[in-house]
Design an enzyme around this catalytic site. Structure first.
Site, short mmCIF file in Angstrom:
data_model
loop_
_atom_site.label_atom_id
_atom_site.label_comp_id
_atom_site.label_asym_id
_atom_site.label_seq_id
_atom_site.Cartn_x
_atom_site.Cartn_y
_atom_site.Cartn_z
CG ASP A 152 -2.27 0.61 0.96
OD1 ASP A 152 -2.31 1.84 0.82
OD2 ASP A 152 -3.29 -0.10 0.91
CG ASP A 161 -4.93 1.58 18.40
OD1 ASP A 161 -4.56 0.79 19.29
OD2 ASP A 161 -6.13 1.85 18.19
CB THR A 177 10.68 9.01 4.01
OG1 THR A 177 9.29 9.44 3.99
CG2 THR A 177 11.58 10.23 4.04
CG HIS A 184 -5.25 3.80 0.89
ND1 HIS A 184 -4.83 2.51 0.65
CD2 HIS A 184 -6.54 3.86 0.48
CE1 HIS A 184 -5.83 1.82 0.10
NE2 HIS A 184 -6.87 2.62 0.00
CG ASN A 276 -13.99 1.91 -4.50
OD1 ASN A 276 -14.32 0.84 -4.02
ND2 ASN A 276 -13.12 2.72 -3.94
CB SER A 351 -9.35 0.58 0.05
OG SER A 351 -8.58 0.74 -1.10
#
Length: 415
Positions: A152, A161, A177, A184, A276, A351
């Site tokens: 991704d 988290d 980087t 996303h 989509n 997604s």
């Protein structure tokens, strides 16, 4: 090229396409596989080209070419008997829809308002039991140490988290980087494996899974066949048991399909968004036979209005409307485009549905010893819940994590 939904920007050397007449490939490079690599240098020299870097385990090379000459050179090389195939490096984009709602329901609901005791989030369901029963699945397994690769836009380094769940990172996107500046990949990773029981934010469907972060999409959410193939190959080499690809393109790629097949043959379950577009048009890599293609459902267990569909190629469905998950704690493109908050917020799209299925596959991997990729895939698909009226949209039903991990005699204990 991209799906309907977010009109993702593309790299400076690429040309986006929303129409059949426009280019759908990366400018300045093509992918070529030779029948015998000893002939490569000579064949390429005839066209003023040089050999390029290998693309993962596919056997293809990434060849630099003059911008605007990609299709002409592909056609010419394909006429040479020493060339197995030549093809453009197709553009792929993150598969997120712009729909934005303030509720989350996907892990567990019973048609009533429900408070998740593992964190502070209150979720409100629709009129149906439209969730995947993840909380019930946790009584069997939480997926300890199963590695799920997120192919991704990267996974944030600064999120309490999800960042700690990343065990390895690699950047194939060409950006400076590996940080997720698009947002996303962090959202997708949180759906899979956000920490449960820490009193913060959300819980992933597979809360004890670990994450392999393969950044193949750049900071505007765009990548290519070659970067995805490289990400898949890296994930396999680093022990992935499941690979999630919440991305895609309208044009098939032999190089990408080879990477997919190589991963499958090495025992990995691959999952991808169905797209989509709201049509039955096939999207890749989801449409490849060795990938589980995932459509999106809403909180009434109906097909999401934006979701691509088609029982001949879409395998399964999962909640994909208004899915609450992690976002970077630094500025990110999806936030600036759509007003989403840093830290946590909702997003919609296939997604978001794809990682729910990927996480369910990871739970199945951990639920019983001595399983293989075919068994895991079969359990995920065969245990899905079918709803009347959706038979033409996907081959199986909407994923159910509890039933997927349950032993045959215990399946009746799932809601």
């Amino acid at each position: 090229m991209g799906f309907s939904g977010i009109a993702a920007a593309v790299p400076s050397n690429a040309v986006p396409s929303n129409a059949a007449s426009e280019s759908s490939h990366i400018a300045g490079q093509i992918m070529v596989k030779f029948r015998d690599n000893r002939a490569a240098a000579g064949v390429l020299r005839q066209h003023g080209l040089k050999e390029g870097a290998g693309i993962g385990s596919t056997g293809a090379q990434l060849i630099k070419v003059p911008a605007g000459k990609e299709l002409n050179l592909v056609e010419a090389l394909n006429r040479n008997p020493a060339v197995e195939y030549a093809e453009p490096d197709e553009i792929a984009t993150a598969d997120t829809d712009d729909t934005f709602f303030p509720r989350q329901y996907a892990l567990q609901n019973d048609g009533q308002s429900f408070t998740n005791t593992l964190n502070t989030l209150t979720v409100t369901a629709g009129d149906n039991d439209a969730d995947v029963d993840a909380v019930e699945a946790w009584s069997t397994t939480r997926g300890r140490d199963i590695r799920v690769a997120i192919v991704d836009s990267g996974v944030a380094n600064d999120h309490e988290d999800i960042s700690q769940k990343v065990v390895a990172r690699m950047n194939f996107s060409g950006t400076a980087t590996g940080e997720d500046k698009y947002g996303h990949g962090t959202h997708v990773a949180g759906i899979v494996a956000a920490v449960a029981g820490n009193g913060k934010g959300v819980a992933g469907v597979c809360p004890e899974c670990t994450i392999l972060d393969a950044k193949v999409l750049n900071d505007n959410g765009s990548g290519s066949s070659s970067t995805i193939a490289q990400g898949i190959d890296w994930a396999v080499a680093n022990g992935a048991q499941v690979i999630n690809m919440s991305l895609g393109m309208r044009v098939s790629s032999r190089t990408l399909e080879t990477a997919v097949n190589n991963a499958w043959n090495r025992g990995v379950v691959l999952v991808a968004a169905a797209g989509n577009a709201g049509t039955p048009a096939q999207i890749y890599p989801g449409a490849y036979p060795n990938v589980i293609a995932v459509a999106a459902t809403d909180n009434k267990d109906d097909k999401a209005s934006f979701s691509s569909y088609g029982a001949k190629w879409v395998d399964i469905a999962a909640p994909g409307v208004n899915v609450y998950s992690t976002f970077p704690n630094h500025p990110f493109v999806l936030g600036t485009q759509n007003g989403r908050a840093m830290g946590y917020d909702v997003a919609s799209g296939t997604s978001m549905a794809s990682p729910i299925v990927a996480a369910t596959a990871a739970l199945v991997w951990s639920s019983q010893a001595d399983q293989d990729k075919a068994t895991v895939r079969a359990k995920v698909e065969a245990s899905a819940e079918r709803k009347a009226g959706t038979e033409t949209y996907w081959a199986n039903g909407r994923v159910n994590a509890c039933k997927a991990v349950a032993k045959p005699l215990d399946a009746g204990k799932c809601p």
